[in-house]
Scaffold this motif. Structure first.
Motif, short mmCIF file in Angstrom:
data_model
loop_
_atom_site.label_atom_id
_atom_site.label_comp_id
_atom_site.label_asym_id
_atom_site.label_seq_id
_atom_site.Cartn_x
_atom_site.Cartn_y
_atom_site.Cartn_z
N UNK A 37 0.84 -1.21 0.00
CA UNK A 37 0.00 0.00 0.00
C UNK A 37 0.87 1.25 0.00
N UNK A 38 1.93 1.25 0.80
CA UNK A 38 2.81 2.41 0.85
C UNK A 38 3.51 2.61 -0.50
N UNK A 39 3.88 1.53 -1.14
CA UNK A 39 4.50 1.63 -2.45
C UNK A 39 3.55 2.26 -3.47
N UNK A 40 2.29 1.86 -3.43
CA UNK A 40 1.29 2.45 -4.32
C UNK A 40 1.18 3.95 -4.06
N UNK A 41 1.13 4.34 -2.81
CA UNK A 41 1.04 5.77 -2.46
C UNK A 41 2.27 6.52 -2.95
N UNK A 42 3.43 5.97 -2.71
CA UNK A 42 4.69 6.62 -3.05
C UNK A 42 4.85 6.78 -4.55
N UNK A 43 4.53 5.76 -5.30
CA UNK A 43 4.73 5.79 -6.74
C UNK A 43 3.54 6.39 -7.50
N UNK A 44 2.47 6.68 -6.79
CA UNK A 44 1.33 7.29 -7.44
C UNK A 44 0.60 6.37 -8.39
N UNK A 45 0.72 5.09 -8.19
CA UNK A 45 0.10 4.10 -9.07
C UNK A 45 -1.41 4.13 -8.90
N UNK A 46 -2.10 4.08 -9.99
CA UNK A 46 -3.57 4.08 -9.95
C UNK A 46 -4.14 2.69 -10.21
N UNK A 47 -3.42 1.66 -9.80
CA UNK A 47 -3.92 0.31 -10.01
C UNK A 47 -5.03 0.00 -9.02
N UNK A 48 -5.77 -1.06 -9.30
CA UNK A 48 -6.81 -1.49 -8.38
C UNK A 48 -6.16 -2.08 -7.12
N UNK A 49 -6.85 -1.89 -6.01
CA UNK A 49 -6.35 -2.46 -4.76
C UNK A 49 -6.53 -3.97 -4.78
N UNK A 50 -5.58 -4.67 -4.17
CA UNK A 50 -5.72 -6.11 -3.97
C UNK A 50 -6.66 -6.32 -2.78
N UNK A 51 -7.25 -7.49 -2.72
CA UNK A 51 -8.23 -7.76 -1.66
C UNK A 51 -7.67 -7.47 -0.26
N UNK A 52 -6.47 -7.94 0.04
CA UNK A 52 -5.89 -7.72 1.38
C UNK A 52 -5.69 -6.23 1.65
N UNK A 53 -5.38 -5.47 0.60
CA UNK A 53 -5.16 -4.03 0.76
C UNK A 53 -6.47 -3.30 1.04
N UNK A 55 -8.98 -4.28 2.68
CA UNK A 55 -9.42 -4.48 4.05
C UNK A 55 -8.96 -3.34 4.96
N UNK A 56 -7.80 -2.76 4.63
CA UNK A 56 -7.19 -1.79 5.51
C UNK A 56 -7.20 -0.37 4.96
N UNK A 57 -7.59 -0.18 3.70
CA UNK A 57 -7.50 1.13 3.08
C UNK A 57 -8.88 1.58 2.60
N UNK A 58 -9.29 2.72 3.09
CA UNK A 58 -10.58 3.26 2.65
C UNK A 58 -10.36 4.68 2.12
N UNK A 59 -11.29 5.19 1.29
CA UNK A 59 -11.12 6.51 0.69
C UNK A 59 -10.95 7.63 1.72
N UNK A 60 -11.60 7.53 2.85
CA UNK A 60 -11.51 8.62 3.83
C UNK A 60 -10.21 8.60 4.62
N UNK A 61 -9.61 7.43 4.78
CA UNK A 61 -8.38 7.33 5.57
C UNK A 61 -7.11 7.42 4.73
N UNK A 62 -7.20 7.05 3.46
CA UNK A 62 -6.04 7.09 2.59
C UNK A 62 -5.02 6.02 2.91
N UNK A 63 -3.82 6.19 2.36
CA UNK A 63 -2.78 5.18 2.49
C UNK A 63 -1.81 5.46 3.63
N UNK A 64 -1.97 6.57 4.31
CA UNK A 64 -1.03 6.93 5.39
C UNK A 64 -0.95 5.91 6.49
N UNK A 65 -2.03 5.15 6.70
CA UNK A 65 -2.02 4.12 7.73
C UNK A 65 -0.87 3.15 7.50
N UNK A 66 -0.54 2.90 6.22
CA UNK A 66 0.48 1.90 5.90
C UNK A 66 1.84 2.33 6.43
N UNK A 67 2.18 3.61 6.24
CA UNK A 67 3.47 4.10 6.74
C UNK A 67 3.46 4.13 8.26
#
Length: 117
Positions: A37-53, A55-67
């Protein structure tokens, strides 16, 4: 019988330390999910989230939780295991620092990665 190199043994022990920490105090596979998830945030990739990702990432919280989770894990791991993970995290951090800028209006109490845009 094939001999196992010392480097492979050491890497195996470090990975084992992560797995034990996940099993005993966190969530199984959370470190690999957080890295992804952090790699997706860092690289700005617009790929679809994997199922495991998802579970932990929602639009309101963003990817910061991963770091945040990676920082927590780094503080909980034994020094040698933390060093290996820290190298991976710092590489991603360097990319983020190069692609973003400091948001002056962000809350100074937040971790630096939450104050980048």
């Amino acid at each position: 019988m094939e001999r196992v190199s010392q480097a492979a043994l050491t890497a195996g022990r470090r990975l084992a330390a992560v797995r034990v920490l996940e099993r005993d105090r966190l969530t199984p596979d959370i470190v690999s999910v957080a890295l992804s998830v952090w790699s997706v945030r860092v690289h700005g990739t617009k790929r679809r989230w994997r199922r495991a990702e998802t579970e932990f990432t929602c639009p309101c919280c963003g990817e910061g939780w991963a770091r945040d989770k990676l920082q927590e894990v780094l503080s909980m791991l034994p020094p040698r295991a933390a060093a290996e993970l820290r190298v991976k995290v710092e590489r991603l951090d360097e990319v983020l620092l190069g692609r973003t800028h400091h948001e002056r209006m962000a809350d100074s109490e937040l971790s630096w990665w939450h104050r980048r845009c």
